[in-house]
Enzyme design. Structure first.
Site, PDB file in Angstrom:
ATOM      1  N   HIS A   1      39.436  46.616  31.802  1.00 15.69           N
ATOM      2  CA  HIS A   1      40.406  47.089  32.443  1.00 15.69           C
ATOM      3  C   HIS A   1      40.787  48.318  31.990  1.00 15.69           C
ATOM      4  CE1 HIS A   1      41.021  42.945  33.819  1.00 15.69           C
ATOM      5  NE2 HIS A   1      41.919  43.326  34.785  1.00 15.69           N
TER       6      HIS A   1
ATOM      7  N   LYS B   1      47.116  49.248  30.999  1.00 13.48           N
ATOM      8  CA  LYS B   1      47.357  47.549  31.183  1.00 13.48           C
ATOM      9  C   LYS B   1      47.936  47.069  29.859  1.00 13.48           C
ATOM     10  CE  LYS B   1      45.226  43.236  32.292  1.00 13.48           C
ATOM     11  NZ  LYS B   1      46.360  42.565  32.957  1.00 13.48           N
TER      12      LYS B   1
END
Ligand code: NAP
Length: 248
Positions: A133, A137
């Site tokens: 990701h 995040k």
């Protein structure tokens, strides 16, 4: 028109969802809530469904508030593993007219990736999950990785598979990753990714990799709209987009 409140409306997923919901037939966003806003605005606006894309530390309280105020909830926020799911189930037992739909991943490709991985898992001795990701995040592992590991573990238990082989006894820095339901899960945080995941399966002299990539947050919006449309008709607690897509 179904009246929808979006929580985390100024965030990346929340703001994309506001646009997608407003553009969808039969849905309208009537409340946009962000971090310092009073949740009372949800009931004041007459919302029937709330969509939560906040942060793991906030989402459960938001769900509790909505359920106690008779509002169906679609949860997109990460962090809803088995423990939190059990809490939501307990909460709904006292509010039988309210529904909650927890969706670890709204992308159609990711839902299928999870199913393919769970289908393959009992046929291979080894299986590990690698999720990738963007570095903004805040939580790890991702909700998708957690759900994938749980589905893999359930499929292996049902098939009577043995433990995943691993001779490691010395791992002071955690290089073997987290263990979710007994499945190793590794998290990469890097510029260049939105949300990707590989499930690597290993058997005698062969490996199989099941991979999914979200290139843009738009990949989630079809599932977000489908979930918001469906939640009022799915009594109690539903986990995953599969039944909404007719896959169960
Ligand atoms: P983000 O850009 O940080 O957005 C979260 C927003 O929620 C921010 O505006 C944040 O405000 C706000 N917020 C925090 N606490 C709140 C509260 N108590 N009430 C209302 N709003 C609050 O994050 P994101 O990238 O949109 O992701 C949101 C969540 O969705 C994450 O958990 C992520 O892992 C998950 N996600 C799920 C899927 C899926 O398919 N299910 C896909 C992508 C992401 P501040 O910035 O001021 O704190």
């Amino acid at each position: 028109m179904t009246r929808v409140a979006v929580l985390g409306a100024k965030g990346r997923m929340g703001s994309a969802s506001v646009q997608a919901i407003d553009a969808a037939d039969g849905l309208e966003v009537v409340a946009q809530i962000d971090v310092d806003d009073d949740l009372a605005a949800i009931t004041e606006a007459g919302a029937e469904v709330a969509l939560d894309f906040t942060q793991p530390g906030a989402a459960l309280d938001n769900v509790r508030w909505c359920v106690e105020h008779g509002i169906h909830v679609v949860v997109g926020t990460s962090g809803f593993g088995e423990e939190r799911i059990a809490e939501v189930r307990d909460l709904l037992a006292d509010h039988p007219d309210v529904n909650v739909l927890v969706v670890p991943n709204f992308s159609i490709g990711a839902v299928l990736m999870m199913r393919f991985a769970a289908t393959a898992a009992p046929f291979f001795e080894s299986v590990e999950v690698v999720e990738m990701h963007h570095p903004d995040k805040v939580d790890a592992p991702s909700g998708t990785a957690t759900r994938t590991a749980e589905l893999i573990a359930a499929a292996r238990t049902k098939a009577g598979s043995g433990d995943i082989p691993d001779a490691t006894t010395d791992d002071p820095d955690g290089a073997r990753g987290a263990k979710v339901a007994g499945v190793p899960v590794h998290a990469i945080r890097s510029r260049g990714f939105v949300a990707s995941q590989e499930v690597v399966l290993g058997g005698t002299a062969e490996t199989l990799t099941v991979r999914h990539d979200s290139h843009d947050r738009q990949s989630f919006m079809q599932g977000v709209v489908a979930a918001v449309r469906a939640v009022a008709d799915r009594p109690g607690l539903t986990v995953g987009l599969d039944p909404v897509l007719g896959l169960d």
